[in-house]
Write a protein that holds these residues in place. Structure first.
Motif, short mmCIF file in Angstrom:
data_model
loop_
_atom_site.label_atom_id
_atom_site.label_comp_id
_atom_site.label_asym_id
_atom_site.label_seq_id
_atom_site.Cartn_x
_atom_site.Cartn_y
_atom_site.Cartn_z
N HIS A 86 -44.39 41.79 19.28
CA HIS A 86 -45.74 41.24 19.42
C HIS A 86 -46.68 42.25 20.07
CE1 HIS A 86 -45.32 36.85 18.54
NE2 HIS A 86 -44.05 37.10 18.77
N VAL A 87 -47.92 42.28 19.60
CA VAL A 87 -49.00 42.91 20.37
C VAL A 87 -49.36 41.93 21.47
CG1 VAL A 87 -51.42 43.64 20.33
CG2 VAL A 87 -49.89 44.26 18.45
N VAL A 88 -49.37 42.40 22.72
CA VAL A 88 -49.52 41.48 23.84
C VAL A 88 -50.60 41.96 24.81
CG1 VAL A 88 -47.12 40.70 23.72
CG2 VAL A 88 -47.72 42.65 25.20
N THR A 89 -51.09 41.02 25.60
CA THR A 89 -51.90 41.32 26.77
C THR A 89 -51.29 40.57 27.95
OG1 THR A 89 -53.40 39.48 26.31
CG2 THR A 89 -54.01 41.64 25.44
N GLY A 90 -51.83 40.84 29.14
CA GLY A 90 -51.29 40.18 30.33
C GLY A 90 -49.96 40.79 30.75
N PRO A 91 -49.21 40.06 31.55
CA PRO A 91 -49.52 38.72 32.07
C PRO A 91 -50.58 38.77 33.16
CG PRO A 91 -47.45 39.49 32.99
CD PRO A 91 -47.88 40.53 32.00
N TRP A 92 -51.31 37.65 33.34
CA TRP A 92 -52.43 37.60 34.27
C TRP A 92 -52.09 36.90 35.57
CZ3 TRP A 92 -56.11 40.87 33.27
CH2 TRP A 92 -56.34 41.27 31.95
N GLY A 93 -50.98 36.22 35.62
CA GLY A 93 -50.57 35.56 36.84
C GLY A 93 -49.50 36.35 37.57
N PRO A 94 -48.93 35.78 38.63
CA PRO A 94 -47.85 36.45 39.35
C PRO A 94 -46.71 36.81 38.41
CG PRO A 94 -48.61 34.51 40.54
CD PRO A 94 -49.28 34.46 39.21
N PRO A 95 -46.09 37.96 38.58
CA PRO A 95 -45.08 38.43 37.62
C PRO A 95 -43.95 37.43 37.38
CG PRO A 95 -45.67 40.20 39.13
CD PRO A 95 -46.34 38.97 39.64
N HIS A 96 -43.50 36.73 38.42
CA HIS A 96 -42.37 35.84 38.27
C HIS A 96 -42.76 34.49 37.69
CE1 HIS A 96 -44.16 34.73 42.07
NE2 HIS A 96 -43.47 33.62 42.09
N LEU A 97 -44.07 34.26 37.48
CA LEU A 97 -44.52 32.97 36.97
C LEU A 97 -45.25 33.08 35.64
CD1 LEU A 97 -45.94 31.38 40.25
CD2 LEU A 97 -43.70 31.00 39.22
#
Length: 724
Positions: free
Chosen positions: A251-262
Motif C-alpha cells: 500500500h501507498v501509506v501516510t501516517g500514522p498520526w497518533g501514538p505509535p503503539h495505538l
C-alpha cells in the motif's frame, strides 16, 4: 474472498489497541446518550451571537455573519477524549465563538476519538443551532480498521508489487517472492514499521484481480532467501491458500498520526481517474463520496453537521516512508501491477480525480460546507469554486518573519474570489514545532488582521488564557471584555493598501504598455506584444513559441524577465493584474502557478507566488529592504499556455494595510520597521478606541484607550480596534 467488516478486531503491530467502534455503534451510542439524558443543566448563553433565521449552513454567523468569523479548532475533540470533560463543562468551553471543528470518526486515530465525540458534537448542535459544527477528516486515506467495507481492494493506491514464486498455504507466514526489493520495513512517517500488503489473484489478462484479495502486514524481509514474513488475514479479510504467481502489492501509506503503539498506517485513496472500478462500476472517488454523503444526508450519523474540512487532501499523491513524505509519482494508479500510470502525457490523473471526487461530493451534499487544504500550492488542493480552503499557518507553518506575506494573501485571496456561497475559507493560527501555550500576541494580531483583510474566517491551535476559562478565546475575537461575537460587523469597503497611493516607479508604463515597457521583456522562445484585447484597455500578451516540452510529472514553467526598475532602496510593492489560458488537458478551474522575483542590485530578492486563471486577479508582491539601484523582475509561470498581464505598477513603500468595518478597523504592518497610520486623514471625525482586554493576554496593547490622530504600529504586528 471479498472484504469483510474491517472494523473487526485484528492483529496489530502492538496489542494495546484503543477502543474501536463501528458507525452503527456510534449511532446507537449517540441515540442512547440523548435518550438517557447525558446532558444536564443548560450552560450559560452569554456568548451567543444573535440567532439568525436558520435555513442552510450558509445562514450561520460563522459563514455569513459579521466579522470576526471565528471557531474553535480541534481542541473540541481533544477535550473529550484527551481530557475527558463532562458535557456541561465541555459545552461551556466552546460557546464563546461561532462554532467548532473536530474529529468524531476514527478514520485517522482512535486514541482520543471515542463514542462520546459524536454524541457531544450532535448535542452541541441540537442545543445551539446558531453554532457551526464541522467535521475534521483525513482527505488522503484512512485507517484500515475504520469503515473500509464500502470499498474494494482496487480502490486503494499501491506501489508496484511482485508475484509469489511458490504456493502459499492458509497457515503460512513466510512467502517466497520474485523481488523482495518491492517492500520496506521503514514504512510510514516515522519509518518504524513494515508495509501493509495486499495479496490478489491474477486474471487471465495477467493483471491483478482486485476483487479477490487478502490483506497482510510485513514483519520481516530476507533478501538472500527471497522471502518475506507477514501477519495473515488482517483488516477484515481471511487467510486463504494462494497459488504460485499470486500478486503482492504494498500500500501507498501516510501516517500514522497518533501514538505509535495505538495507530495504524493509513491506506491512501486512489483518486486517479484510472483507478480500478468495483462490481458496481465505482472508482475510489465514487465510493468515498457515497460513503460521506451517507453520513451527512438525512438519517446519517452526522446529519446535523454543517460541513467538513479535508485535512491533507492533496492534488498530488503523497506517501510517507523512511520517516518522511514525498510524491508517490511511481504508484500503480491504474492497478495493472506496473509502476506509473499516475501521469498520462504529463497530466496528473490523481489531481483531476481528486477534483472530480470533490464535485461528486458537492453534488450529493449541495448545502454542506466543504473545505480542503490549500496552503501549499505544490501539493495541496486546486478545487477552486468547489471547495473552500484552510490556510494552516500564516503565512505558512514556518514563516514567522512574514517573508511570504503577500504570497499568502494572494493564495487565500484567490480562493476567496473563486468561492461560491457554499465555500468557507479560513486561516488557522499555528506554527510548526510550537506548543499550544506558546503565544506571541503580535503574531496573533497579524494573523487575525490578515483574515479580516481577506474576508476569511479564523481559528487557532493555541490555547489563550482567560480568567475562568479552559480555552480563551482571544480578546480580539470577542471585543475584549465585552464578550461580543461578530462585533466588527460587515466591511465598509475593500482593504486599503497604503503603498498603492505612493508614486508608481514605472510611471504608468505598465498600464499604457508603451513600447519602451514592452521591449524590456525577454524570454527564450517567447514573444511579448501590446494588445487591446476585446476592449480599449491595453495589455501585455506573453506567448511561448518553443517546442512542446517532454511529458513529465514536473510541469514545464515559462521563464521570462523584465528589467529594470530604478529603485530608491527599501521596500517595494508590485501590484499586478493577470490572466492565464487554462492548462491543456486539465479542467479550466484549477488555475496556474505564477512566481515573481524582484532581484536587487546586490543579487537579493525573494520569490513570491500567486494563482492565475482566465479571470483577472489582482495580486500583490511585497519585497522588503531591497538595495538601492536597478531591480530586475523574473517570472516563472506554469505551463506553456498564453499569459496576459493587464496591469503592473511598482511602489517604494511598505505594504501597510487597513480595512474599515461597521464596528471598527483592522490594521496590519508586515514590514521590518515601525509604520505610522495617519488616522486624522484616514478616519476624520471617527473616534477609534483600543479594546479593553483581559489581564492574562496583552493588556498593554488592548488597554481601552483612544487612538488619537495617529497610530504607530510595530514591525510585524496587527491591531484590531473598535469605534468609540
Amino acid at each position: 474472498m471479498t472484504a469483510q467488516d474491517n472494523n473487526h478486531s485484528t492483529e496489530r503491530p502492538n496489542t494495546s489497541a484503543p477502543l474501536r467502534i463501528t458507525r452503527r455503534q456510534l449511532g446507537v451510542a449517540s441515540g442512547l446518550a440523548v435518550l438517557g439524558g447525558l446532558v444536564g443543566t443548560t450552560a450559560p448563553t452569554a456568548w451567543a451571537a444573535p440567532s439568525p433565521t436558520l435555513g442552510t449552513p450558509r445562514d450561520l454567523p460563522l459563514f455569513s455573519g459579521g466579522f470576526p468569523r471565528s471557531f474553535f479548532f480541534r481542541s473540541s475533540e481533544v477535550l473529550i477524549g484527551g481530557r475527558g470533560l463532562e458535557y456541561d463543562e465541555w459545552e461551556e468551553t466552546f460557546l464563546p465563538l461561532n462554532g467548532i471543528q473536530g474529529k468524531v470518526l476514527q478514520e485517522t486515530r482512535s486514541d482520543w476519538v471515542s463514542p462520546d465525540n459524536v454524541v457531544y458534537f450532535n448535542r452541541f448542535k441540537e442545543r445551539h443551532p446558531e453554532k457551526a459544527v464541522m467535521l475534521h477528516y483525513n482527505g488522503s486515506g484512512r485507517d484500515p480498521l475504520y469503515g473500509t467495507e464500502g470499498f474494494f481492494a482496487g480502490h486503494w493506491l499501491y506501489r508496484a508489487g511482485t508475484q509469489s514464486t511458490e504456493s502459499v498455504g492458509a497457515d503460512a507466514t513466510v512467502i517466497k517472492v520474485g523481488d523482495t526489493a518491492m517492500f520496506t520495513m521503514r514504512a510510514g512517517r516515522r519509518g518504524d514499521r513494515g508495509d501493509d500488503i495486499c495479496i490478489t489473484a491474477v486474471g487471465e489478462d495477467g493483471r491483478p484481480d482486485w476483487s479477490v484479495a487478502e490483506q497482510v502486514q510485513l514483519v520481516g524481509i530476507d533478501a538472500a532467501a527471497s522471502t518475506i514474513t507477514v501477519r495473515r488475514g488482517l483488516f477484515g479479510t481471511s487467510a486463504v491458500t494462494w497459488p504460485a504467481g499470486a500478486y503482492l502489492a504494498p500500500h501507498v501509506v501516510t501516517g500514522p498520526w497518533g501514538p505509535p503503539h495505538l495507530s495504524n498506517l493509513l491506506w491512501s485513496y486512489n483518486f486517479s481517474t484510472r483507478c480500478p472500478t468495483d462490481a458496481a462500476g465505482r472508482n475510489c472517488g465514487d465510493a468515498l463520496a457515497e460513503d460521506l454523503a451517507g453520513l451527512f444526508n438525512p438519517g446519517g450519523l452526522l446529519e446535523s453537521f454543517d460541513g467538513m474540512e479535508f485535512d491533507v487532501f492533496n492534488f498530488r499523491a503523497i506517501e510517507h516512508t523512511d520517516g518522511g513524505g514525498q510524491p508517490a509519482e511511481d504508484a500503480d494508479a491504474n492497478g495493472d501491477g506496473q509502476p506509473g500510470g499516475m501521469y498520462v502525457d504529463g497530466v496528473n490523473t490523481y489531481g483531476i480525480g481528486s477534483l472530480e471526487f470533490s464535485q461528486k461530493l458537492r453534488a450529493l451534499l449541495p448545502n454542506k460546507v466543504i473545505m480542503g487544504d490549500g496552503q501549499n500550492e505544490l501539493n495541496n488542493q486546486r478545487g477552486f469554486g468547489v471547495l473552500g480552503m484552510e490556510a494552516e499557518g500564516f503565512p505558512s507553518l514556518v514563516d514567522r518573519e512574514y517573508v511570504d506575506w503577500s504570497s499568502a494573501l494572494n493564495r487565500i485571496g484567490f480562493w476567496v474570489t473563486r468561492s461560491d456561497d457554499t465555500a468557507f475559507n479560513y486561516i488557522n493560527y499555528k506554527y510548526r514545532g510550537e506548543r499550544s501555550a506558546d503565544i506571541d500576541y503580535r503574531d496573533l494580531r497579524l494573523n487575525l488582521a490578515a483574515s479580516l483583510v481577506l474576508g476569511a474566517g479564523f481559528t487557532f491551535t493555541k490555547r489563550p488564557p482567560r480568567p475562568g476559562h479552559i480555552l480563551g478565546p482571544f480578546d480580539e475575537l470577542v471585543k475584549g471584555n465585552l464578550n461580543e461575537l461578530n462585533w466588527l460587523g460587515a466591511p465598509l469597503a475593500d482593504p486599503v493598501h497604503l503603498a498603492e497611493r505612493q508614486p508608481d516607479l514605472l510611471t504608468g508604463a505598465g498600464v499604457s504598455w508603451r513600447e519602451s515597457m514592452v521591449s524590456k521583456f525577454t524570454g527564450t522562445n517567447m514573444t511579448f506584444t501590446r494588445d487591446l484585447g476585446s476592449g480599449d484597455s491595453p495589455r501585455l500578451v506573453a506567448t511561448y513559441h518553443g517546442a512542446a516540452p517532454e511529458p513529465s510529472p514536473e510541469p514545464h514553467f515559462q521563464q521570462f524577465e523584465w528589467g529594470s526598475i530604478d529603485h530608491p532602496g527599501g521596500d517595494l510593492l508590485l501590484v499586478m493584474s493577470a490572466t492565464g489560458t487554462p492548462l491543456a488537458d486539465y479542467p479550466s478551474t484549477i488555475g496556474r502557478r505564477l512566481y515573481l522575483s524582484a532581484i536587487d542590485a546586490e543579487g537579493n530578492g525573494e520569490q513570491l507566488f500567486t494563482w492565475i486563471d482566465p479571470d483577472a486577479f489582482m495580486a500583490r508582491f511585497y519585497f522588503r529592504d531591497l538595495a538601492a539601484g536597478p531591480v530586475h523582475l523574473h517570472f516563472e509561470v506554469e505551463g506553456t499556455e498564453e499569459i496576459v498581464i493587464e496591469r503592473l505598477t511598482a511602489h517604494n513603500s511598505a505594504d501597510t494595510v487597513y480595512r474599515a468595518f461597521e464596528g471598527g478597523v483592522t490594521f496590519a504592518n508586515p514590514s521590518n520597521h515601525d509604520q505610522t497610520f495617519d488616522l486624522a486623514s484616514e478616519f476624520p471625525d471617527q473616534g477609534l478606541t483600543r479594546l479593553q482586554g483581559t489581564p492574562d493576554q496583552d493588556p498593554v496593547v488592548n488597554n481601552g484607550q483612544p487612538l488619537g490622530t495617529s497610530l504607530t504600529l510595530p514591525a510585524k504586528d496587527g491591531l484590531i480596534v473598535r469605534r468609540a
